[in-house]
Design a protein around this motif. Structure first.
Motif, PDB file in Angstrom:
ATOM      1  N   VAL A  77      38.919  41.382  39.424  1.00 39.14           N
ATOM      2  CA  VAL A  77      39.742  42.545  39.126  1.00 39.14           C
ATOM      3  C   VAL A  77      38.890  43.504  38.317  1.00 39.14           C
ATOM      4  O   VAL A  77      38.310  43.121  37.299  1.00 39.14           O
ATOM      5  CB  VAL A  77      41.012  42.156  38.337  1.00 39.14           C
ATOM      6  CG1 VAL A  77      41.824  43.390  37.963  1.00 39.14           C
ATOM      7  CG2 VAL A  77      41.857  41.180  39.135  1.00 39.14           C
ATOM      8  N   THR A  80      41.771  48.502  35.309  1.00 37.56           N
ATOM      9  CA  THR A  80      43.234  48.524  35.421  1.00 37.56           C
ATOM     10  C   THR A  80      43.803  49.458  34.358  1.00 37.56           C
ATOM     11  O   THR A  80      43.184  49.695  33.322  1.00 37.56           O
ATOM     12  CB  THR A  80      43.860  47.125  35.217  1.00 37.56           C
ATOM     13  OG1 THR A  80      43.590  46.684  33.890  1.00 37.56           O
ATOM     14  CG2 THR A  80      43.343  46.127  36.227  1.00 37.56           C
ATOM     15  N   THR A  89      50.984  49.858  38.079  1.00 35.60           N
ATOM     16  CA  THR A  89      49.647  49.697  37.518  1.00 35.60           C
ATOM     17  C   THR A  89      48.626  50.318  38.461  1.00 35.60           C
ATOM     18  O   THR A  89      48.713  50.142  39.674  1.00 35.60           O
ATOM     19  CB  THR A  89      49.311  48.190  37.355  1.00 35.60           C
ATOM     20  OG1 THR A  89      50.309  47.584  36.540  1.00 35.60           O
ATOM     21  CG2 THR A  89      47.954  47.987  36.740  1.00 35.60           C
ATOM     22  N   ASN A  90      47.679  51.047  37.898  1.00 37.28           N
ATOM     23  CA  ASN A  90      46.486  51.425  38.651  1.00 37.28           C
ATOM     24  C   ASN A  90      45.518  50.250  38.541  1.00 37.28           C
ATOM     25  O   ASN A  90      45.407  49.636  37.469  1.00 37.28           O
ATOM     26  CB  ASN A  90      45.848  52.695  38.086  1.00 37.28           C
ATOM     27  CG  ASN A  90      46.560  53.946  38.526  1.00 37.28           C
ATOM     28  OD1 ASN A  90      47.432  53.916  39.390  1.00 37.28           O
ATOM     29  ND2 ASN A  90      46.212  55.066  37.922  1.00 37.28           N
ATOM     30  N   TYR A  91      44.831  49.940  39.622  1.00 38.20           N
ATOM     31  CA  TYR A  91      43.959  48.775  39.627  1.00 38.20           C
ATOM     32  C   TYR A  91      42.918  48.910  40.726  1.00 38.20           C
ATOM     33  O   TYR A  91      43.010  49.758  41.609  1.00 38.20           O
ATOM     34  CB  TYR A  91      44.757  47.492  39.871  1.00 38.20           C
ATOM     35  CG  TYR A  91      45.399  47.486  41.247  1.00 38.20           C
ATOM     36  CD1 TYR A  91      44.723  46.953  42.338  1.00 38.20           C
ATOM     37  CD2 TYR A  91      46.641  48.051  41.452  1.00 38.20           C
ATOM     38  CE1 TYR A  91      45.290  46.993  43.607  1.00 38.20           C
ATOM     39  CE2 TYR A  91      47.215  48.093  42.714  1.00 38.20           C
ATOM     40  CZ  TYR A  91      46.532  47.559  43.784  1.00 38.20           C
ATOM     41  OH  TYR A  91      47.082  47.601  45.030  1.00 38.20           O
ATOM     42  N   SER A  93      40.479  45.788  42.950  1.00 40.37           N
ATOM     43  CA  SER A  93      40.129  44.370  43.042  1.00 40.37           C
ATOM     44  C   SER A  93      39.354  44.106  44.323  1.00 40.37           C
ATOM     45  O   SER A  93      39.425  44.867  45.282  1.00 40.37           O
ATOM     46  CB  SER A  93      41.392  43.496  43.007  1.00 40.37           C
ATOM     47  OG  SER A  93      42.209  43.770  44.139  1.00 40.37           O
TER      48      SER A  93
END
Length: 154
Positions: A77, A80, A89-91, A93
């Motif tokens: 990940v 975030t 959530t902004n993320y 991965s």
């Protein structure tokens, strides 16, 4: 492993996924036991030469599982940010599927050098000495990547 991503609008390129692997601090390795149970553990790693290298003890759950089945999944990940007001959530991965195998000799030394370069770059001289004197105390693995994908909400 061959499933398509459900939210294709969040899919990122393989190059972006590789970038997440390059800059990640740790990843989560998922293995399967001889009793059919998954086992996932966070660990340090390095992504080099389009291979993921990890190290660990000479015995234990991870090693037992890899000896049982070389099929693994590995997840990193990246950045975030919780968006409280949007309940989201902004993320970013990356997920890898591949086969893990124990490595020895020059390949093991190569992997351990990459790990020192990533986590202790200011201590290369002592790190190389450590490898020379103590690499027999650790097991090194590589994950040969069969599939890589990435996903992000930015």
């Amino acid at each position: 492993m061959k499933r398509d991503m459900r939210k294709t609008e969040r899919e990122i390129s393989k190059e972006e996924a590789k970038d997440i692997l390059l800059k990640g601090e740790y990843g989560v390795l998922a293995t399967i036991s001889d009793e059919g149970y998954p086992y996932a553990l966070p660990l340090s790693y390095v992504f080099a030469d389009d291979i993921i290298y990890i190290h660990g003890a000479k015995e234990g759950h991870k090693l037992d599982n890899i000896n049982f089945s070389s099929k693994v999944s590995f997840c990193v990940v990246g950045d975030t940010k919780v968006l409280s007001e949007k309940f989201s959530t902004n993320y970013e991965s990356a997920i890898v599927f591949g086969k893990a195998m124990i490595i020895e000799g020059e390949e093991k030394t190569h992997a351990l050098k990459h790990l020192i370069e990533k986590y202790s770059p200011d201590f290369m001289v002592s790190g190389l000495k450590y490898i020379e004197n103590d690499q027999h105390r650790t097991t090194a693995f590589k994950i040969e990547i069969e599939k890589i994908s990435g996903k992000a909400r930015r």
